[in-house]
Design an enzyme around this catalytic site. Structure first.
Site, PDB file in Angstrom:
ATOM      1  N   GLY A 113      35.682   2.116  12.938  1.00  0.00           N
ATOM      2  CA  GLY A 113      34.976   0.999  11.938  1.00  0.00           C
ATOM      3  C   GLY A 113      34.585  -0.148  12.881  1.00  0.00           C
ATOM      4  O   GLY A 113      34.303  -0.046  14.008  1.00  0.00           O
ATOM      5  N   LEU A 114      34.812  -1.400  12.061  1.00  0.00           N
ATOM      6  CA  LEU A 114      34.436  -2.579  12.767  1.00  0.00           C
ATOM      7  C   LEU A 114      32.920  -2.640  13.315  1.00  0.00           C
ATOM      8  O   LEU A 114      32.853  -3.076  14.196  1.00  0.00           O
ATOM      9  CB  LEU A 114      35.221  -2.930  14.061  1.00  0.00           C
ATOM     10  CG  LEU A 114      37.049  -3.073  13.312  1.00  0.00           C
ATOM     11  CD1 LEU A 114      37.876  -3.437  14.712  1.00  0.00           C
ATOM     12  CD2 LEU A 114      37.368  -4.024  12.476  1.00  0.00           C
ATOM     13  N   CYS A 115      32.059  -2.205  12.218  1.00  0.00           N
ATOM     14  CA  CYS A 115      30.657  -2.046  12.686  1.00  0.00           C
ATOM     15  C   CYS A 115      29.655  -2.463  11.607  1.00  0.00           C
ATOM     16  O   CYS A 115      28.754  -1.960  11.199  1.00  0.00           O
ATOM     17  CB  CYS A 115      30.199  -0.676  13.421  1.00  0.00           C
ATOM     18  SG  CYS A 115      30.829   0.779  12.431  1.00  0.00           S
ATOM     19  N   GLY A 116      30.518  -3.139  10.808  1.00  0.00           N
ATOM     20  CA  GLY A 116      29.755  -3.769   9.574  1.00  0.00           C
ATOM     21  C   GLY A 116      29.528  -2.554   8.557  1.00  0.00           C
ATOM     22  O   GLY A 116      30.182  -1.879   8.213  1.00  0.00           O
ATOM     23  N   PHE A 150      27.529  -0.166   8.945  1.00  0.00           N
ATOM     24  CA  PHE A 150      26.988   1.143   9.425  1.00  0.00           C
ATOM     25  C   PHE A 150      27.404   2.407   8.923  1.00  0.00           C
ATOM     26  O   PHE A 150      26.617   3.172   8.367  1.00  0.00           O
ATOM     27  CB  PHE A 150      27.546   0.977  10.861  1.00  0.00           C
ATOM     28  CG  PHE A 150      26.820   2.347  11.688  1.00  0.00           C
ATOM     29  CD1 PHE A 150      25.609   2.234  12.466  1.00  0.00           C
ATOM     30  CD2 PHE A 150      27.815   3.628  11.924  1.00  0.00           C
ATOM     31  CE1 PHE A 150      25.176   3.298  13.021  1.00  0.00           C
ATOM     32  CE2 PHE A 150      27.390   4.435  12.836  1.00  0.00           C
ATOM     33  CZ  PHE A 150      26.126   4.268  13.243  1.00  0.00           C
TER      34      PHE A 150
END
Length: 287
Positions: free
Chosen positions: A87-90, A92
Site C-alpha cells: 500500500g502507501l500509494c494513494g 492506486f
C-alpha cells in the site's frame, strides 16, 4: 488542552514520520526511473511486432486462428486484476478494485472468474463471492519475462480449450508521475488492429509460410501485451507512491508547524502566568 510534554512527543513523532515518508519518496523515485526505462525500451518492440502482424494478416485467413476467434456471446469471462503488493500509494489499488467491480456490474457477464495479481487484489477478492482462477502474489515484486510467459501460456490454454469466452485485464495505465488511468482491456480474443482484406503495399516471400509465422507470432504478441500491461502498472504504482509520499511529507511539515505554534502559545501563556504570580507575590510582600 494538551500539555507541553504531550505536544513535544507529538512533534517528535510527526517529524519521525516525515523523515520516513521523505525516504520512501526517494526510493519510489529511483524505482520509477527504472520502471520507466523498461517501459520505454519495450515500446519499439511492440510497434515492430504490431507492424509485422498487420502485414501478415493481409495474406492469410485470420479467422481460422483460435486466438482470433470471437465467441458469439461472452458468457464465461476471466478478469485479470492487476494491483500492487503493498500500500502507501494513494488510491492506486482502490481505483483498480473499484473499477473491477464496476466492470462486472456493467458488462453483466453470466459467470466471472478472477485472477488477482498483487497482494492487495488477493486480499480484497478473497472476501468476495467470486471464484479465483489463481492467486498471483509477489509477481510485481520480481517481474520477470519467464513468469509472464507462464502466465500468458495458462491464459491462452484456458481460452483455446473453451474454459473462458474472453479474457480481460484491468490495470492502472501510466500517464505521468501524477496521473494514472484505470484501463479495461480485452486480452483474448485478440483485438485486431489491422484491416481485413487490405491489399499489401509490398509483396514479401515468407519462409516458412505466412500462416505458420502468424501462428508463432500471435502467442508472443499475447505474452508481450501482458508483459507491457504489468510494466505499465509497475511504473504507475511507483508514480502513485511517489506522489502520495510527497503529499504525506508536506502534510507532516504543516502539522509540525501547527503543533509548534500551539506549543509556543501554551508555553508563552505559562510563562506569562508565572511572571504575574511572581509580580503579585512581590507586591503582596512589599505591603
Amino acid at each position: 488542552m494538551p500539555s507541553t510534554i504531550d505536544l513535544r512527543r507529538r512533534i517528535r513523532s510527526v517529524k519521525s514520520t516525515q523523515q520516513l515518508t521523505k525516504a520512501m519518496k526517494m526510493v519510489a523515485a529511483a524505482k520509477l526511473r527504472r520502471s520507466q526505462e523498461r517501459m520505454m525500451s519495450a515500446r519499439p518492440y511492440a510497434a515492430g511486432l504490431r507492424k509485422v502482424l498487420a502485414s501478415i494478416s493481409t495474406r492469410v485467413d485470420v479467422s481460422k486462428h483460435p486466438l482470433l476467434a470471437e465467441r458469439e456471446q461472452e458468457n464465461k469471462v476471466l478478469l485479470v486484476v492487476v494491483t500492487a503488493d503493498r500500500g502507501l500509494c494513494g488510491a492506486f489499488n482502490t481505483n483498480v478494485m473499484r473499477g473491477a467491480l464496476n466492470a462486472i456490474a456493467e458488462k453483466k457477464w453470466e459467470e466471472v472468474h478472477l485472477l488477482p495479481i498483487g497482494n492487495k487484489a488477493n486480499a480484497f477478492f478473497k472476501r468476495r463471492p467470486y471464484p479465483l482462477r489463481q492467486q498471483g502474489t509477489q509477481l510485481m515484486q520480481a517481474l520477470a519475462a519467464d513468469t509472464v510467459r507462464e502466465l500468458a501460456k495458462m491464459l491462452t490454454e484456458d481460452f483455446i480449450s473453451g474454459d473462458f469466452d474472453a479474457v480481460y485485464v484491468i490495470y492502472n495505465e501510466f500517464k505521468s508521475i501524477i496521473a494514472q488511468r484505470v484501463v479495461l482491456e480485452r486480452l483474448l480474443p485478440l483485438q485486431r488492429e489491422w484491416t481485413e482484406g487490405q491489399a499489401p503495399e509490398i509483396e514479401y516471400l515468407y519462409e516458412p509460410g505466412p500462416e505458420q509465422i502468424l501462428g508463432e507470432l500471435l502467442p508472443k504478441h499475447i505474452e508481450f501485451q501482458l508483459y507491457r500491461i504489468l510494466l505499465e502498472s509497475a511504473a504507475a504504482e511507483q508514480g502513485a507512491r511517489m506522489t502520495a509520499m510527497e503529499a504525506a511529507t508536506k502534510n507532516a511539515g504543516e502539522l509540525v508547524d501547527h503543533l509548534t505554534l500551539n506549543y509556543n502559545r501554551i508555553r508563552q501563556a505559562q510563562i506569562t502566568k508565572e511572571i504575574i504570580e511572581i509580580v503579585s507575590g512581590a507586591a503582596a510582600a512589599g505591603k
